[in-house]
Scaffold this active site. Sequence first.
Site, PDB file in Angstrom:
ATOM      1  NE  ARG A 165      -2.264   0.654   3.831  1.00 37.04           N
ATOM      2  CZ  ARG A 165      -1.596   1.343   4.766  1.00 37.04           C
ATOM      3  NH1 ARG A 165      -1.231   2.583   4.541  1.00 37.04           N
ATOM      4  NH2 ARG A 165      -1.282   0.770   5.922  1.00 37.04           N
ATOM      5  CG  HIS A 173      -5.806   1.831   6.836  1.00 38.87           C
ATOM      6  ND1 HIS A 173      -5.855   0.542   6.363  1.00 38.87           N
ATOM      7  CD2 HIS A 173      -6.938   2.013   7.566  1.00 38.87           C
ATOM      8  CE1 HIS A 173      -6.971  -0.041   6.797  1.00 38.87           C
ATOM      9  NE2 HIS A 173      -7.639   0.828   7.511  1.00 38.87           N
ATOM     10  CE1 TYR A 211       1.688   2.669   8.396  1.00 36.12           C
ATOM     11  CE2 TYR A 211       0.497   4.413   9.554  1.00 36.12           C
ATOM     12  CZ  TYR A 211       0.603   3.542   8.487  1.00 36.12           C
ATOM     13  OH  TYR A 211      -0.355   3.548   7.498  1.00 36.12           O
TER      14      TYR A 211
END
Length: 365
Positions: free
Chosen positions: A256, A260, A269
Amino acid sequence: MVDKIAYPVQLIQPDGRRVFRPDYTSLVRDIGPDQLRDLYEDLVAARRMDVEAVALQRQGELGLWAPLLGQEAAQVGSARALRPDDYAFISYREHAVAYCRGVDPGVMTRMWRGCAHSAWDPSSVNVTNPAIVVGSQGLHATGYAMGAHLDGAEIATIAYFGDGATSQGDLAEALGFSMSFNAPVVFFCQNNQFAISEPVHLQSPVPIAQRAAGYGMPALRVDGNDVLAVLAVTRQATQRAREGSGPTFIEAVTYRMGPHTTSDDPTRYRAAAETEIWKARDPIDRMRRLLEREGLLSDEFLARVQATADAVAARLRSGTVEAPDPAPLDLFDHVYSTDHPLIDEEREQYAAYLAGFAGIEEALS
């Protein structure tokens, strides 16, 4: 024999060169120059559509959107392996699957805009609306597949989910039931490396496809950024389902590249260097390099692709901003497929409640 778990199936390398895998190349032998161009067009259109939806969210026209950036090949390749009477049960990120199944881009954002409970009629295109509850669609797909099997229908059902969903109980139950009842379902996991902010190694210390072994289910891994390889393995799995050989688990290894959802900030992160590595494996660039190597690109073709992508994006935008707000009583529509006395009673009570405001509105106007 090549280990199908340790070495994901790949037919196109990131630089566009073909991989010699006769066992899987034979599954896409019919994919000639025109079909390769069509797959490229699908990839470009899917990304353009997704970029437009993200822009609409940033402009306040959508409440939320789950971008698919980087996962186009996994979705286009698997969706193009399906036949019209197959049925797809999707999660919330499979916009390219919906597009390939024939969903009108003009209705694709209605749920995300908050002006409808769902976006399209699933029975018209054999693909469900986005499932927000993680992993729930695995059970829905299994139940549908079991019913189709009992009816003698020679179809395949496919359930899409991410790596995070493999830790959900719903999916574990779906895997167990599907094997117990030989359900014709394909479990298609898009391992995009993160379940929101959790890296995949926290979901499983071994390749996710290995989890299928605990259920006695055949499984394989595929390069999820290789549209041709995804098409081949999904064709193989859906054919197993149609001929009554039971379920298959596919782990499409992808990435990805975006957040998200539009409410997420992935820079908190994951390292930028990691994203750069995966950008070099971009599924659209890979397909374009293959077309270049095989002399299949032309200015006329690229103009056609651009026109298609722009038209899809324009349709998505106009369908979003022009979507009508629902009437209050629409809340009770489509709860059941047929009339239900309890719903009828609740609709009447709510209508009476709303009617009580009529005088107040007139006095204030």
